[in-house]
Design a protein around this motif. Structure first.
Motif, PDB file in Angstrom:
ATOM      1  N   ILE A  10       0.751  -1.224  -0.015  1.00  0.00           N
ATOM      2  CA  ILE A  10       0.218   0.034  -0.094  1.00  0.00           C
ATOM      3  C   ILE A  10       0.634   1.329  -0.031  1.00  0.00           C
ATOM      4  O   ILE A  10       1.620   1.402   0.814  1.00  0.00           O
ATOM      5  CB  ILE A  10      -0.824   0.049   1.188  1.00  0.00           C
ATOM      6  CG1 ILE A  10      -1.711  -1.136   1.369  1.00  0.00           C
ATOM      7  CG2 ILE A  10      -1.594   1.431   1.098  1.00  0.00           C
ATOM      8  CD1 ILE A  10      -2.576  -1.526   2.578  1.00  0.00           C
ATOM      9  N   TRP A  11       0.746   2.079  -0.932  1.00  0.00           N
ATOM     10  CA  TRP A  11       1.292   3.349  -1.178  1.00  0.00           C
ATOM     11  C   TRP A  11       0.128   4.532  -0.986  1.00  0.00           C
ATOM     12  O   TRP A  11      -0.833   4.191  -1.394  1.00  0.00           O
ATOM     13  CB  TRP A  11       2.039   3.594  -2.499  1.00  0.00           C
ATOM     14  CG  TRP A  11       2.435   4.849  -2.728  1.00  0.00           C
ATOM     15  CD1 TRP A  11       3.673   5.442  -2.343  1.00  0.00           C
ATOM     16  CD2 TRP A  11       1.800   5.986  -3.309  1.00  0.00           C
ATOM     17  NE1 TRP A  11       3.934   6.637  -3.072  1.00  0.00           N
ATOM     18  CE2 TRP A  11       2.607   7.118  -3.417  1.00  0.00           C
ATOM     19  CE3 TRP A  11       0.428   6.212  -3.851  1.00  0.00           C
ATOM     20  CZ2 TRP A  11       2.425   8.538  -4.081  1.00  0.00           C
ATOM     21  CZ3 TRP A  11       0.155   7.452  -4.325  1.00  0.00           C
ATOM     22  CH2 TRP A  11       1.241   8.534  -4.411  1.00  0.00           C
ATOM     23  N   ARG A  12       0.652   5.689  -0.097  1.00  0.00           N
ATOM     24  CA  ARG A  12      -0.365   6.668  -0.055  1.00  0.00           C
ATOM     25  C   ARG A  12       0.498   7.900  -0.278  1.00  0.00           C
ATOM     26  O   ARG A  12       1.457   8.283   0.207  1.00  0.00           O
ATOM     27  CB  ARG A  12      -0.918   6.810   1.438  1.00  0.00           C
ATOM     28  CG  ARG A  12      -1.772   5.531   1.445  1.00  0.00           C
ATOM     29  CD  ARG A  12      -2.872   5.704   2.695  1.00  0.00           C
ATOM     30  NE  ARG A  12      -3.769   6.761   2.137  1.00  0.00           N
ATOM     31  CZ  ARG A  12      -4.600   7.485   3.157  1.00  0.00           C
ATOM     32  NH1 ARG A  12      -4.264   7.491   4.368  1.00  0.00           N
ATOM     33  NH2 ARG A  12      -5.319   8.403   2.751  1.00  0.00           N
ATOM     34  N   ARG A  14      -0.414  12.448  -1.428  1.00  0.00           N
ATOM     35  CA  ARG A  14      -1.377  13.740  -1.529  1.00  0.00           C
ATOM     36  C   ARG A  14      -1.115  14.488  -2.242  1.00  0.00           C
ATOM     37  O   ARG A  14       0.004  14.880  -2.353  1.00  0.00           O
ATOM     38  CB  ARG A  14      -1.936  13.824  -0.252  1.00  0.00           C
ATOM     39  CG  ARG A  14      -0.805  14.514   0.615  1.00  0.00           C
ATOM     40  CD  ARG A  14      -1.180  14.593   2.433  1.00  0.00           C
ATOM     41  NE  ARG A  14      -0.119  15.103   2.793  1.00  0.00           N
ATOM     42  CZ  ARG A  14       0.069  16.522   3.520  1.00  0.00           C
ATOM     43  NH1 ARG A  14      -0.880  17.353   3.330  1.00  0.00           N
ATOM     44  NH2 ARG A  14       1.122  16.808   4.007  1.00  0.00           N
ATOM     45  N   ARG A  46      -9.148   7.340  -4.642  1.00  0.00           N
ATOM     46  CA  ARG A  46      -8.957   8.597  -4.639  1.00  0.00           C
ATOM     47  C   ARG A  46      -9.742   9.353  -3.402  1.00  0.00           C
ATOM     48  O   ARG A  46     -10.966   8.799  -3.424  1.00  0.00           O
ATOM     49  CB  ARG A  46      -9.084   9.175  -5.794  1.00  0.00           C
ATOM     50  CG  ARG A  46      -9.090  10.775  -5.988  1.00  0.00           C
ATOM     51  CD  ARG A  46      -9.322  11.451  -7.302  1.00  0.00           C
ATOM     52  NE  ARG A  46      -9.548  12.723  -7.333  1.00  0.00           N
ATOM     53  CZ  ARG A  46      -9.461  13.603  -8.298  1.00  0.00           C
ATOM     54  NH1 ARG A  46      -9.131  13.132  -9.296  1.00  0.00           N
ATOM     55  NH2 ARG A  46      -9.810  15.081  -8.284  1.00  0.00           N
ATOM     56  N   GLU A  47      -9.361   9.892  -2.635  1.00  0.00           N
ATOM     57  CA  GLU A  47     -10.211  10.709  -1.476  1.00  0.00           C
ATOM     58  C   GLU A  47      -9.972  12.112  -1.865  1.00  0.00           C
ATOM     59  O   GLU A  47      -8.988  12.703  -1.241  1.00  0.00           O
ATOM     60  CB  GLU A  47      -9.891  10.146  -0.209  1.00  0.00           C
ATOM     61  CG  GLU A  47     -10.527  10.698   0.800  1.00  0.00           C
ATOM     62  CD  GLU A  47     -10.069  10.608   2.323  1.00  0.00           C
ATOM     63  OE1 GLU A  47     -10.858  10.944   3.413  1.00  0.00           O
ATOM     64  OE2 GLU A  47      -9.116   9.648   2.276  1.00  0.00           O
ATOM     65  N   TRP A  54      -5.939  12.613  -1.461  1.00  0.00           N
ATOM     66  CA  TRP A  54      -5.298  11.444  -1.185  1.00  0.00           C
ATOM     67  C   TRP A  54      -5.445  10.430  -2.288  1.00  0.00           C
ATOM     68  O   TRP A  54      -6.362  10.032  -2.787  1.00  0.00           O
ATOM     69  CB  TRP A  54      -5.593  10.844   0.147  1.00  0.00           C
ATOM     70  CG  TRP A  54      -5.119  11.639   1.364  1.00  0.00           C
ATOM     71  CD1 TRP A  54      -5.859  12.776   2.106  1.00  0.00           C
ATOM     72  CD2 TRP A  54      -3.816  11.281   1.969  1.00  0.00           C
ATOM     73  NE1 TRP A  54      -4.904  12.894   3.070  1.00  0.00           N
ATOM     74  CE2 TRP A  54      -3.798  12.375   2.994  1.00  0.00           C
ATOM     75  CE3 TRP A  54      -2.933  10.525   1.820  1.00  0.00           C
ATOM     76  CZ2 TRP A  54      -2.704  12.441   3.999  1.00  0.00           C
ATOM     77  CZ3 TRP A  54      -1.797  10.681   2.540  1.00  0.00           C
ATOM     78  CH2 TRP A  54      -1.740  11.501   3.729  1.00  0.00           C
ATOM     79  N   THR A  56      -4.365   6.377  -2.767  1.00  0.00           N
ATOM     80  CA  THR A  56      -3.833   5.120  -2.522  1.00  0.00           C
ATOM     81  C   THR A  56      -3.881   4.183  -3.626  1.00  0.00           C
ATOM     82  O   THR A  56      -4.590   3.889  -4.151  1.00  0.00           O
ATOM     83  CB  THR A  56      -4.691   4.703  -1.210  1.00  0.00           C
ATOM     84  OG1 THR A  56      -5.094   5.555  -0.375  1.00  0.00           O
ATOM     85  CG2 THR A  56      -4.243   3.500  -0.720  1.00  0.00           C
ATOM     86  N   THR A  57      -2.349   3.615  -3.713  1.00  0.00           N
ATOM     87  CA  THR A  57      -2.332   2.665  -4.593  1.00  0.00           C
ATOM     88  C   THR A  57      -2.259   1.258  -3.794  1.00  0.00           C
ATOM     89  O   THR A  57      -1.312   1.213  -2.936  1.00  0.00           O
ATOM     90  CB  THR A  57      -1.337   2.651  -5.626  1.00  0.00           C
ATOM     91  OG1 THR A  57      -1.469   4.036  -6.160  1.00  0.00           O
ATOM     92  CG2 THR A  57      -1.116   1.655  -6.493  1.00  0.00           C
ATOM     93  N   ILE A  58      -2.995   0.338  -4.064  1.00  0.00           N
ATOM     94  CA  ILE A  58      -2.845  -1.272  -3.539  1.00  0.00           C
ATOM     95  C   ILE A  58      -2.653  -2.191  -4.559  1.00  0.00           C
ATOM     96  O   ILE A  58      -3.385  -2.301  -5.616  1.00  0.00           O
ATOM     97  CB  ILE A  58      -4.235  -1.253  -2.680  1.00  0.00           C
ATOM     98  CG1 ILE A  58      -4.501  -0.292  -1.892  1.00  0.00           C
ATOM     99  CG2 ILE A  58      -3.963  -2.798  -1.874  1.00  0.00           C
ATOM    100  CD1 ILE A  58      -5.842  -0.449  -1.183  1.00  0.00           C
ATOM    101  N   GLN A  96       3.385   0.583   2.807  1.00  0.00           N
ATOM    102  CA  GLN A  96       2.810  -0.337   3.831  1.00  0.00           C
ATOM    103  C   GLN A  96       2.642  -1.651   3.270  1.00  0.00           C
ATOM    104  O   GLN A  96       2.214  -1.955   2.154  1.00  0.00           O
ATOM    105  CB  GLN A  96       1.687  -0.091   4.373  1.00  0.00           C
ATOM    106  CG  GLN A  96       1.485   1.267   5.262  1.00  0.00           C
ATOM    107  CD  GLN A  96       0.045   1.513   5.748  1.00  0.00           C
ATOM    108  OE1 GLN A  96      -0.941   1.366   5.295  1.00  0.00           O
ATOM    109  NE2 GLN A  96      -0.013   2.615   6.715  1.00  0.00           N
TER     110      GLN A  96
END
Length: 106
Positions: A10-12, A14, A46-47, A54, A56-58, A96
């Motif tokens: 998991i990469w985050r 913003r 996307r948030e 933000w 997030t790539t999972i 993560q």
């Protein structure tokens, strides 16, 4: 037989709202394709918040060895895209890695 993932990477990151659409398109064009070629699956989330967006790539992996082969070394190391410094508010320092305990679909 289909290989089931046992690891989620998991990469985050913003962005500012005004460059969020540009970053989304850039990440879809440059960041996601290498994962699609190697990982068992990938999601880009996307948030949109008031002051930042933000992403997030999972990515999903069969095991640590396959993920380590993809990253060519430390699977926890962040591999930034060339324009990340320009488009992201800050460069993420960590990835993560989660072991998938339950993967159930209804």
């Amino acid at each position: 037989m289909t290989t089931k993932p046992t690891i989620a990477r998991i990469w985050r990151g913003r962005t500012r709202p005004e460059v969020a659409d540009e970053y989304e398109a850039y990440n879809l064009a440059e960041g996601v394709p290498p994962l699609e070629k190697t990982a068992l699956g990938v999601q880009l989330l996307r948030e949109d918040r008031e002051d930042e967006t933000w992403f997030t790539t999972i990515s999903y992996w069969a095991d640590m060895d396959s993920m380590t082969a993809f990253t060519k070394g430390d699977p926890q190391a962040v591999h930034h895209l060339p324009r990340d410094k320009e488009l992201l508010i800050e460069l993420p320092e960590k990835i993560q890695i989660h072991r998938i305990v339950l993967d159930r679909k209804n």
